[in-house]
Design an enzyme around this catalytic site. Sequence first.
Site, mmCIF file in Angstrom:
data_model
loop_
_atom_site.group_PDB
_atom_site.id
_atom_site.type_symbol
_atom_site.label_atom_id
_atom_site.label_comp_id
_atom_site.label_asym_id
_atom_site.label_seq_id
_atom_site.Cartn_x
_atom_site.Cartn_y
_atom_site.Cartn_z
ATOM 1 N N TYR A 155 40.622 31.995 34.066
ATOM 2 C CA TYR A 155 41.818 32.071 33.081
ATOM 3 C C TYR A 155 41.352 32.760 31.838
ATOM 4 O O TYR A 155 40.521 32.653 30.956
ATOM 5 C CB TYR A 155 42.070 30.530 32.377
ATOM 6 C CG TYR A 155 43.343 29.941 33.274
ATOM 7 C CD1 TYR A 155 44.735 30.732 33.332
ATOM 8 C CD2 TYR A 155 43.267 28.852 34.086
ATOM 9 C CE1 TYR A 155 45.643 30.037 33.789
ATOM 10 C CE2 TYR A 155 44.170 28.078 34.604
ATOM 11 C CZ TYR A 155 45.555 28.901 34.653
ATOM 12 O OH TYR A 155 46.669 28.431 35.309
ATOM 13 N N GLU A 189 43.998 33.786 28.813
ATOM 14 C CA GLU A 189 45.333 33.849 28.078
ATOM 15 C C GLU A 189 44.863 34.661 26.955
ATOM 16 O O GLU A 189 44.001 34.089 26.394
ATOM 17 C CB GLU A 189 45.882 32.551 27.754
ATOM 18 C CG GLU A 189 46.593 31.875 28.860
ATOM 19 C CD GLU A 189 45.748 30.872 29.653
ATOM 20 O OE1 GLU A 189 44.475 31.064 29.545
ATOM 21 O OE2 GLU A 189 46.302 29.808 30.265
ATOM 22 N N ASP A 217 62.207 53.084 33.771
ATOM 23 C CA ASP A 217 61.457 52.219 34.747
ATOM 24 C C ASP A 217 61.101 53.237 35.755
ATOM 25 O O ASP A 217 61.952 53.835 36.555
ATOM 26 C CB ASP A 217 62.537 51.239 35.393
ATOM 27 C CG ASP A 217 61.937 50.520 36.293
ATOM 28 O OD1 ASP A 217 60.953 50.731 36.920
ATOM 29 O OD2 ASP A 217 62.630 49.514 36.718
ATOM 30 N N THR A 274 55.616 49.525 38.183
ATOM 31 C CA THR A 274 54.905 48.605 39.193
ATOM 32 C C THR A 274 53.445 49.635 39.344
ATOM 33 O O THR A 274 53.642 50.947 38.896
ATOM 34 C CB THR A 274 55.341 48.579 40.564
ATOM 35 O OG1 THR A 274 55.854 49.978 41.015
ATOM 36 C CG2 THR A 274 56.618 47.466 40.224
ATOM 37 N N LYS A 306 53.091 51.180 43.926
ATOM 38 C CA LYS A 306 53.824 52.066 44.670
ATOM 39 C C LYS A 306 53.509 53.625 44.815
ATOM 40 O O LYS A 306 52.349 53.724 45.577
ATOM 41 C CB LYS A 306 55.549 52.437 44.227
ATOM 42 C CG LYS A 306 56.137 51.002 44.366
ATOM 43 C CD LYS A 306 57.541 50.903 43.694
ATOM 44 C CE LYS A 306 58.300 49.698 44.258
ATOM 45 N NZ LYS A 306 58.234 48.839 42.846
ATOM 46 N N ARG A 348 49.492 45.246 43.810
ATOM 47 C CA ARG A 348 50.773 44.796 43.451
ATOM 48 C C ARG A 348 50.646 44.537 42.230
ATOM 49 O O ARG A 348 49.519 43.786 41.648
ATOM 50 C CB ARG A 348 51.180 43.785 44.423
ATOM 51 C CG ARG A 348 51.284 43.853 45.853
ATOM 52 C CD ARG A 348 52.091 42.896 46.571
ATOM 53 N NE ARG A 348 53.399 43.400 46.360
ATOM 54 C CZ ARG A 348 53.936 44.405 46.937
ATOM 55 N NH1 ARG A 348 53.165 45.016 47.767
ATOM 56 N NH2 ARG A 348 55.287 44.854 46.876
#
Length: 419
Positions: free
Chosen positions: A52, A54, A199, A226, A229, A235
């Site tokens: 973790y 954060e 985008d 992203t 692609k 991903r």
Amino acid sequence: MYTFIKKQDPKIEEILRGEEKRQREGLELIPSENYVSRAVKEAMASSLTNKYSEGYPGRRYYGGQEFTDQVETLAIERAKKLFGAKYANVQPLGGANANIAMYFALLEPGDTVLGMDLSHGGHLTHGHPVTYITKIFNFIRYKMKDVETGEIDYAEMRKVAKKIKPKIILAGFSAYPRELNYKKFVSIAREVGALAVMDAAHIAGLIAGKAAKNPFDYGFDIITTTTHKTLRGPRGGLILIRKDEELAKKINKAVFPGFQGGPHMHQIAAKAVAFGEALRPSFKKYAKQIIKNTHAMEKVFKGHKARMLTGGSDNHLILLDGWKSFGVSGGEAEKLLDRAGITLNKNAIADDTRKPMDPSGIRFGTPAMTTRGFKEKEVARVAEIMIEVLTARTDAAVAKAKKEIKKLALSHPIPESFK
Ligand code: DSN
């Protein structure tokens, strides 16, 4: 491969093996998909998944961040270098997350965004009524002026923008095969006091590989994308800020703690690996070849007088009107070609006369085939095979195509690494 899963959970191992075989023996033409390197996969499978983190490097809420800080800093530095940005946030879990965080960073409830209509190539997160963000922000959508050329009516966009006073003018798409006029977007945005956001999910790899124009060179303020692609990473999502420190602070706050929880550090390590690959000179060759390959496929469909939306393509994807060209719906075409080992997707086309669940179009592209080393000759043959199947629509034609596709696929194995 999968030694431990095989011992512990043979059912899952069998499924994974099935997917490996499907990818190995078939051809991936969905333009938003690609094959990542073994190095990217290793990072995804690393022990960073246990952690973790954060917060941001140097400012975390939990201890034990010696290595997470290093990996996130590297990912940020590489992303900035790839796109010529001053700031980057590598934590968005996906493209939709990146867009939603960007909206929360830049807008107040009720503010307006001017973005491309989904049916003309935009994306769900650009304000489609089925998405929840439309309950919070006001989305007005622009369309193509001429679907046969892909021309966008910038004069109309300016007129609308002056009237509705958007806070964001959003460029970018998931099914638009042409290069946008970034200069016009920016000049309209400046005129109405909006931010220009791109985008670039679909074409990020083309931009990084310098095979497509970089919106930052034209004054865009922010790029969301992203990473999986054309960019050929895991991903994930990414937000780049050209130069404005205040904007970067707002974006960071919106991603965490505003919208997401703990970042997926294994995914961030994999992004860093993929960005490192994209910084190599060979990635430029790859990006250029994607476009050469699209043009080779385009030529075959043109020769067959098939109807391609916008008349062809400048990038990695083609949107074909299967209904008009072959009398086959998008859904039927997708299924037929799937049986032949060619994976692509049905897609609505502008002013579609058919229903969204079985529209007129199919969308396909060359990024994954290019990763496998396909050149113009091979992709042209794939286009011919597609035409043969869509024209004949018989079991015999499908079986014949499947045999040839498998041969083509096996003679171009999915690479484990890139030079
Ligand atoms: N699903 C992606 C695509 O295929 O373009 C967009 O979110």
